[in-house]
Design a protein around this motif. Structure first.
Motif, PDB file in Angstrom:
ATOM      1  N   SER A  12      -1.194 -27.069 -13.995  1.00  0.00           N
ATOM      2  CA  SER A  12      -0.395 -26.448 -15.110  1.00  0.00           C
ATOM      3  C   SER A  12      -0.500 -24.755 -15.030  1.00  0.00           C
ATOM      4  CB  SER A  12      -0.530 -26.862 -16.667  1.00  0.00           C
ATOM      5  OG  SER A  12      -0.250 -28.125 -16.450  1.00  0.00           O
ATOM      6  N   ARG A  16       2.261 -21.700 -14.415  1.00  0.00           N
ATOM      7  CA  ARG A  16       2.418 -20.657 -15.249  1.00  0.00           C
ATOM      8  C   ARG A  16       2.283 -19.097 -14.739  1.00  0.00           C
ATOM      9  NH1 ARG A  16      -0.665 -23.965 -18.887  1.00  0.00           N
ATOM     10  NH2 ARG A  16      -2.417 -22.550 -18.587  1.00  0.00           N
ATOM     11  N   ARG A  19       5.766 -18.394 -11.885  1.00  0.00           N
ATOM     12  CA  ARG A  19       6.908 -18.441 -12.214  1.00  0.00           C
ATOM     13  C   ARG A  19       7.630 -17.044 -12.221  1.00  0.00           C
ATOM     14  NH1 ARG A  19      11.559 -21.645 -13.647  1.00  0.00           N
ATOM     15  NH2 ARG A  19      12.882 -20.206 -15.159  1.00  0.00           N
ATOM     16  N   GLU A  37      12.877 -24.623 -11.155  1.00  0.00           N
ATOM     17  CA  GLU A  37      11.884 -25.739 -11.617  1.00  0.00           C
ATOM     18  C   GLU A  37      12.475 -26.707 -12.744  1.00  0.00           C
ATOM     19  OE1 GLU A  37       9.695 -22.725 -12.518  1.00  0.00           O
ATOM     20  OE2 GLU A  37       7.981 -22.756 -10.898  1.00  0.00           O
ATOM     21  N   GLU A  96       2.549 -27.470 -23.595  1.00  0.00           N
ATOM     22  CA  GLU A  96       2.887 -26.755 -22.539  1.00  0.00           C
ATOM     23  C   GLU A  96       4.396 -26.537 -21.968  1.00  0.00           C
ATOM     24  OE1 GLU A  96      -0.470 -27.275 -19.132  1.00  0.00           O
ATOM     25  OE2 GLU A  96       0.061 -29.063 -20.043  1.00  0.00           O
ATOM     26  N   ARG A  99       6.208 -24.180 -24.095  1.00  0.00           N
ATOM     27  CA  ARG A  99       5.956 -22.787 -23.911  1.00  0.00           C
ATOM     28  C   ARG A  99       6.705 -22.021 -22.880  1.00  0.00           C
ATOM     29  NH1 ARG A  99       0.608 -24.372 -25.641  1.00  0.00           N
ATOM     30  NH2 ARG A  99      -0.280 -24.264 -23.439  1.00  0.00           N
ATOM     31  N   ARG A 100       7.153 -22.854 -21.765  1.00  0.00           N
ATOM     32  CA  ARG A 100       7.615 -22.275 -20.658  1.00  0.00           C
ATOM     33  C   ARG A 100       9.084 -22.475 -20.251  1.00  0.00           C
ATOM     34  NH1 ARG A 100       4.900 -20.254 -17.453  1.00  0.00           N
ATOM     35  NH2 ARG A 100       6.449 -20.382 -15.737  1.00  0.00           N
TER      36      ARG A 100
END
Length: 578
Positions: A12, A16, A19, A37, A96, A99-100
């Motif tokens: 993970s 992050r 990206r 993604e 997680e 948040r992305r």
């Protein structure tokens, strides 16, 4: 297991950091960095298995990186994290995931909390369309789960950017329930059923794995969840089926909705079905195997669940022991299926009903209902993939030129126990042919003998061995030699008519009351392998031969053992004279 969370955490972290730097090449990568993604979102095991299946339509070689997460809050979420982690895929916690940003999120269930995802959301059904009324989720007594305003809307806006349905009919119902969502709806068919149809050529492989060999036909019990399901209405039906059907003519397997397993735990499910499993019931795990069972089956005894519907769509002889009309959208094809499919009287003669419905089976009878729920089956993968790739186009991901090829579903891995060790046997002998029917005995369930008892040396019931007329030793590599065991057993069990000891897969030693003995072996027809010889079946046949007053004086002329449509020739050789 402690290493798994740390591995996922490191994955993970890299995710992050990568990206924002897609154009560059990470020196640790073997392939080019991904262009897009995509996040697969699971909420229950049912939706998880379906979203994993759909995510295979996205090809990694096209520059797509795939991740998975669990949308928390379902009453049926037990075991989800372990299931996803066991697939060897990238798994993110929900914290997680929200948040992305992602280029696309795909889910086979919908919940208002999915609005928190920073990605266009595409939702698909996790069964055969949208049919079930679940007011706890929808807050609506008329809207089926997946099409309700509560699930699809948030503060006046539609949450999903694409709503896949299996048939245009569902869009018509959506227009009545939530018209704002109609512009986002698309008939994509059913990728799951497309894979079922692509697996038909492997029917023999699936049947072999499920014991439908040597003339046995396969009955599969399907139950969805809730009090209206087959298990909810008739919890002892699997046991009644497996003890009512002759063991040499039928194999019986069971498919239970993943929500049953999640709510009652795997240990609880297997414990409740323990007696039926002792009698030969095979249980298909909830993760995979049910589709292979659909392909392999001859009969399906089910309810209003999607797996029963898929079975009827595959032209299997389907009977419903529960209809679930109390929890179905009355306008749905599933409700029409529940009203129109043949019924099974759970308290009646189960064998007679199966045979009667099979004799009258007309695949065309339910075809209008099936076609009203499953459309464009042959092109479902192509249509679904095209809609998913459309979200990724701005990232430079192009739709593959070739349509996706649906792979056959995996072989089933049923949970089973050792074969039954006691049988109630009926049959007859006529001119060298013995017709035999064996039904497993289950303590506490068996009340009245149909014929005589045949047991193995492993049977530990306090009374059945003493009441038996046939005793068989089924192991080959035993401590005591076969002839010695038979001699000792004849002295210990004066009630027995027949003793049998297995020598190898196709040979046994047989002794009848009075002391006569033979070596029995199966005959091999030209061009075929030598059939196996079941010691209990052999002993039962010899006992039926003994009861025929017009039988020959000796067995050296051989016997034909027949169970249903299957038969085997057995030759008998007396011991050599000294």
């Amino acid at each position: 297991m402690s290493s798994v969370p740390s591995l996922l955490s490191r994955t993970s972290a890299r995710f992050r950091g990568r990206r924002g730097a897609r154009p560059g090449r990470d020196r640790w990568n073997t392939w080019d960095p991904p262009k897009a993604e995509v996040l697969g979102v699971a909420r229950t095991l049912t939706s998880a298995t379906r979203v994993v299946d759909v995510m295979h339509l996205l090809r990694s070689e096209d520059g797509i990186e795939k991740y998975y997460t669990v949308n928390p809050g379902s009453a049926f979420a037990d075991g989800l994290d372990a299931y996803l982690s066991g697939l060897g895929v990238h798994v993110l916690s929900w914290e997680e995931a929200i948040r992305r940003p992602f280029d696309l999120a795909v889910s086979c269930s919908v919940h208002p909390t999915m609005r928190r995802l920073d990605a266009p959301l595409m939702v698909l059904p996790h069964g055969a369309g949208y049919n079930r009324l679940v007011t706890e989720s929808t807050g609506d007594a008329l809207a089926p789960a997946g099409l309700s305003r509560r699930e699809l809307m948030w503060r006046g806006k539609v949450v999903p950017k694409a709503i896949g349905v299996s048939h245009r009919e569902q869009i018509d119902r959506l227009a009545e329930i939530c018209p704002e969502a109609v512009p986002y709806a698309l008939a994509v068919g059913d990728w799951c059923f497309q894979r079922i149809t692509a697996s038909l050529s492997r029917r023999d492989r699936y049947r072999s794995r499920l014991g439908a060999v040597d003339g046995r036909r396969l009955v599969v019990v399907h139950s969805t969840w809730s009090e209206h399901s087959l298990l909810g209405r008739h919890p002892d039906l699997p046991l009644r089926l497996v003890t009512a059907l002759p063991a040499d003519e039928f194999a019986v397997a069971a498919v239970f909705h993943p929500n049953v397993w999640a709510r009652h735990t795997p240990a609880g499910v297997l414990e409740r079905l323990g007696a039926a499993m002792d009698a030969g019931l095979m249980i298909i795990p909830p993760q995979e195997g049910w589709r292979a069972a659909v392909v392999a089956s001859d009969w399906v005894v089910g309810d209003h669940g999607s797996t029963s519907f898929y079975s009827a769509a595959a032209d299997r002889v389907t009977l419903l022991a529960a209809t679930g009309l109390d929890e179905l959208d009355p306008l749905s094809p599933a409700a029409a299926f529940a009203r129109g499919a043949p019924r099974l009287d759970a308290e009646g003669d189960l064998l007679a009903q199966l045979l009667d419905v099979a004799a009258r089976h007309d695949p065309a009878a339910l075809r209008p209902v099936v076609d009203g729920q499953l459309a464009s089956v042959d092109t479902s993968g192509e249509v679904t993939r095209a809609r998913m790739y459309a979200f990724l186009a701005e990232r430079g991901v192009r739709v593959p030129e070739d349509a996706p090829r649906p792979l056959p579903v995996p072989l089933p891995e049923p949970v089973r126990r050792a074969r039954a060790t006691a049988y109630d046997v009926t049959g007859s002998h006529v001119r060298g042919t013995v017709r035999i029917r064996r039904r497993p005995l289950v303590a506490g369930h068996h009340t009245e003998a149909r014929g005589f008892y045949a047991v193995t040396t492993e049977e530990n019931h306090p009374h059945w061995p003493d009441a038996a007329e046939v005793l068989a030793r089924t192991v080959t590599d035993a401590e005591v030699a076969a002839l010695d065991w038979i001699a000792h057993a004849a002295q210990r069990h004066e009630n027995l008519n027949v003793l049998v000891a297995r020598l190898d897969a196709s040979r046994c030693v047989v002794r009848v009351r009075g002391g006569r003995q033979w070596e029995a072996r199966t005959e091999r027809a030209w061009g075929s392998g030598r059939p196996a010889l079941d010691p209990v079946l052999l002993g039962s046949a010899v006992n039926l031969w003994l009861t025929d007053l017009e039988r020959p004086k000796d067995l050296t002329g051989g016997l034909t053992l027949r169970t249903g449509e299957w038969s085997v020739q057995v030759a008998f050789t007396p011991p050599p004279t000294l």
